[in-house]
Design a protein around this motif. Structure first.
Motif, PDB file in Angstrom:
ATOM      1  N   LYS A  80     114.469   7.394  76.406  1.00 26.73           N
ATOM      2  CA  LYS A  80     114.889   7.841  77.730  1.00 26.73           C
ATOM      3  C   LYS A  80     115.451   9.264  77.658  1.00 26.73           C
ATOM      4  CE  LYS A  80     116.857   4.879  80.407  1.00 26.73           C
ATOM      5  NZ  LYS A  80     117.867   3.953  80.990  1.00 26.73           N
ATOM      6  N   SER A  81     116.256   9.528  76.618  1.00 27.88           N
ATOM      7  CA  SER A  81     116.810  10.874  76.461  1.00 27.88           C
ATOM      8  C   SER A  81     115.708  11.896  76.214  1.00 27.88           C
ATOM      9  CB  SER A  81     117.804  10.889  75.290  1.00 27.88           C
ATOM     10  OG  SER A  81     118.894  10.029  75.545  1.00 27.88           O
ATOM     11  N   PHE A  82     114.693  11.495  75.438  1.00 24.49           N
ATOM     12  CA  PHE A  82     113.571  12.402  75.167  1.00 24.49           C
ATOM     13  C   PHE A  82     112.814  12.728  76.446  1.00 24.49           C
ATOM     14  CE2 PHE A  82     109.005  12.830  74.275  1.00 24.49           C
ATOM     15  CZ  PHE A  82     109.031  13.991  73.509  1.00 24.49           C
ATOM     16  N   LEU A  83     112.507  11.666  77.233  1.00 21.95           N
ATOM     17  CA  LEU A  83     111.782  11.880  78.484  1.00 21.95           C
ATOM     18  C   LEU A  83     112.615  12.712  79.459  1.00 21.95           C
ATOM     19  CD1 LEU A  83     110.208   8.331  79.015  1.00 21.95           C
ATOM     20  CD2 LEU A  83     109.073  10.414  78.203  1.00 21.95           C
ATOM     21  N   LYS A  84     113.912  12.458  79.483  1.00 14.57           N
ATOM     22  CA  LYS A  84     114.791  13.241  80.351  1.00 14.57           C
ATOM     23  C   LYS A  84     114.797  14.702  79.921  1.00 14.57           C
ATOM     24  CE  LYS A  84     119.528  13.404  82.118  1.00 14.57           C
ATOM     25  NZ  LYS A  84     120.878  12.761  82.047  1.00 14.57           N
ATOM     26  N   GLY A  85     114.832  14.907  78.590  1.00 14.45           N
ATOM     27  CA  GLY A  85     114.802  16.278  78.080  1.00 14.45           C
ATOM     28  C   GLY A  85     113.502  16.982  78.426  1.00 14.45           C
ATOM     29  N   VAL A  86     112.381  16.241  78.310  1.00 13.31           N
ATOM     30  CA  VAL A  86     111.078  16.822  78.660  1.00 13.31           C
ATOM     31  C   VAL A  86     111.042  17.192  80.138  1.00 13.31           C
ATOM     32  CG1 VAL A  86     108.611  16.335  78.890  1.00 13.31           C
ATOM     33  CG2 VAL A  86     109.823  15.667  76.815  1.00 13.31           C
ATOM     34  N   PHE A  87     111.543  16.278  80.981  1.00 15.21           N
ATOM     35  CA  PHE A  87     111.553  16.534  82.420  1.00 15.21           C
ATOM     36  C   PHE A  87     112.410  17.752  82.763  1.00 15.21           C
ATOM     37  CE2 PHE A  87     113.786  15.944  86.487  1.00 15.21           C
ATOM     38  CZ  PHE A  87     112.702  15.980  87.350  1.00 15.21           C
ATOM     39  N   LEU A  88     113.614  17.822  82.177  1.00 14.90           N
ATOM     40  CA  LEU A  88     114.503  18.950  82.463  1.00 14.90           C
ATOM     41  C   LEU A  88     113.911  20.260  81.946  1.00 14.90           C
ATOM     42  CD1 LEU A  88     118.008  17.373  81.725  1.00 14.90           C
ATOM     43  CD2 LEU A  88     116.972  17.870  83.939  1.00 14.90           C
ATOM     44  N   SER A  89     113.250  20.198  80.789  1.00 15.05           N
ATOM     45  CA  SER A  89     112.623  21.405  80.248  1.00 15.05           C
ATOM     46  C   SER A  89     111.489  21.878  81.156  1.00 15.05           C
ATOM     47  CB  SER A  89     112.082  21.134  78.838  1.00 15.05           C
ATOM     48  OG  SER A  89     113.134  20.799  77.958  1.00 15.05           O
ATOM     49  N   ALA A  90     110.660  20.905  81.605  1.00 11.30           N
ATOM     50  CA  ALA A  90     109.556  21.263  82.503  1.00 11.30           C
ATOM     51  C   ALA A  90     110.085  21.815  83.819  1.00 11.30           C
ATOM     52  CB  ALA A  90     108.679  20.036  82.758  1.00 11.30           C
ATOM     53  N   LEU A  91     111.177  21.203  84.306  1.00  9.09           N
ATOM     54  CA  LEU A  91     111.770  21.678  85.562  1.00  9.09           C
ATOM     55  C   LEU A  91     112.320  23.087  85.403  1.00  9.09           C
ATOM     56  CD1 LEU A  91     112.584  21.043  88.477  1.00  9.09           C
ATOM     57  CD2 LEU A  91     114.700  20.056  87.595  1.00  9.09           C
ATOM     58  N   SER A  92     112.970  23.335  84.267  1.00  9.98           N
ATOM     59  CA  SER A  92     113.522  24.674  84.012  1.00  9.98           C
ATOM     60  C   SER A  92     112.413  25.721  83.931  1.00  9.98           C
ATOM     61  CB  SER A  92     114.337  24.660  82.710  1.00  9.98           C
ATOM     62  OG  SER A  92     115.427  23.769  82.794  1.00  9.98           O
ATOM     63  N   ILE A  93     111.321  25.346  83.242  1.00  7.31           N
ATOM     64  CA  ILE A  93     110.191  26.278  83.128  1.00  7.31           C
ATOM     65  C   ILE A  93     109.586  26.551  84.498  1.00  7.31           C
ATOM     66  CG2 ILE A  93     107.856  26.545  82.212  1.00  7.31           C
ATOM     67  CD1 ILE A  93     108.781  24.976  79.750  1.00  7.31           C
ATOM     68  N   ALA A  94     109.461  25.477  85.319  1.00  9.43           N
ATOM     69  CA  ALA A  94     108.897  25.639  86.660  1.00  9.43           C
ATOM     70  C   ALA A  94     109.778  26.546  87.517  1.00  9.43           C
ATOM     71  CB  ALA A  94     108.735  24.276  87.329  1.00  9.43           C
TER      72      ALA A  94
END
Length: 227
Positions: A80-94
């Motif tokens: 869950k932490s990994f997926l959350k990190g991926v989501f936040l990273s993608a959101l930051s990049i966007a």
């Protein structure tokens, strides 16, 4: 065999039952019970009155299940932490990409009419209006947007991003000739053009209006458009 009085045996029985006596006392009680019927009856009654402790089965795999459960929970939390990190990273990049595009790519800022010099306005026989545009604030222009109001006013608006770039030769739209094909625009928009302005309805400079006497387009302008 020792000859122990029954009174002493009766005193020792509770200790034997509770397993709080010495081994010697236990043996003494057991030897006495072999030949004493009276003490045997008391011993049986005493044991019958003793509450039987509930035996709990020990699950040999309990600790293993607990450890496996902890490991499973940890793995789920890690995923869950990994997926959350991926989501936040993608959101930051966007967000960064959107901010970059908004600041450097989107043509959303209009050049003020005061920064535009309109010269060499002329017309051609087939109804085209030609003019020379010079944006004099030193920054490049990326887009010329054409629009038309319900009142028949035609607008040419120079657009650039929020973050401006200095104009560098060879100049593109900020210094050069532009041409408006009035018949073609009227046909496309389904209404007559009454006037042509540089800028916006709230900030504009007149280029041409219906009835204005214009000279023929200059040779330089015609050459620019291949006439």
């Amino acid at each position: 065999m020792r000859d122990v009085p029954c009174e002493i045996i009766e005193d020792l029985m509770p200790l034997v039952v509770d397993d709080v006596c010495s081994e010697e006392s236990r043996e003494t009680v057991e030897e006495h019970l072999v030949h004493c019927k009276q003490c045997q009856l008391k011993w049986q009654r005493m044991k019958a009155d003793l509450p039987i402790a509930e035996k709990k089965s020990i699950d040999a795999t309990a600790d293993d299940r607990v450890i496996k459960g902890m490991a499973s929970t940890w793995k789920k939390g890690k995923k869950k932490s990994f997926l959350k990190g991926v989501f936040l990273s993608a959101l930051s990049i966007a967000v960064l990409l959107l901010a970059y595009v908004g600041l450097f790519e989107w043509q959303i800022t209009s050049v003020p009419a005061d920064n535009a010099e309109i010269t060499d306005v002329g017309k051609t026989e087939d109804g085209k209006i030609m003019y020379h545009l010079n944006i004099n604030d030193g920054y490049s222009v990326n887009t010329l947007k054409y629009s038309m109001g319900d009142d028949g006013n035609f607008y040419i608006t120079a657009k650039r991003p929020v973050v401006k770039e200095e104009a560098q030769p060879p100049f593109a739209l900020e210094k050069g000739y532009d041409s408006i094909d009035i018949p073609d625009q009227e046909s496309f928009r389904g209404q007559k053009i009454k006037a042509i302005y540089f800028g916006t309805p709230k900030d504009r400079t007149l280029i041409w209006k219906k009835g204005m006497d214009l000279p023929d387009a200059s040779e330089e302008a015609k050459e620019r458009f291949g006439f």
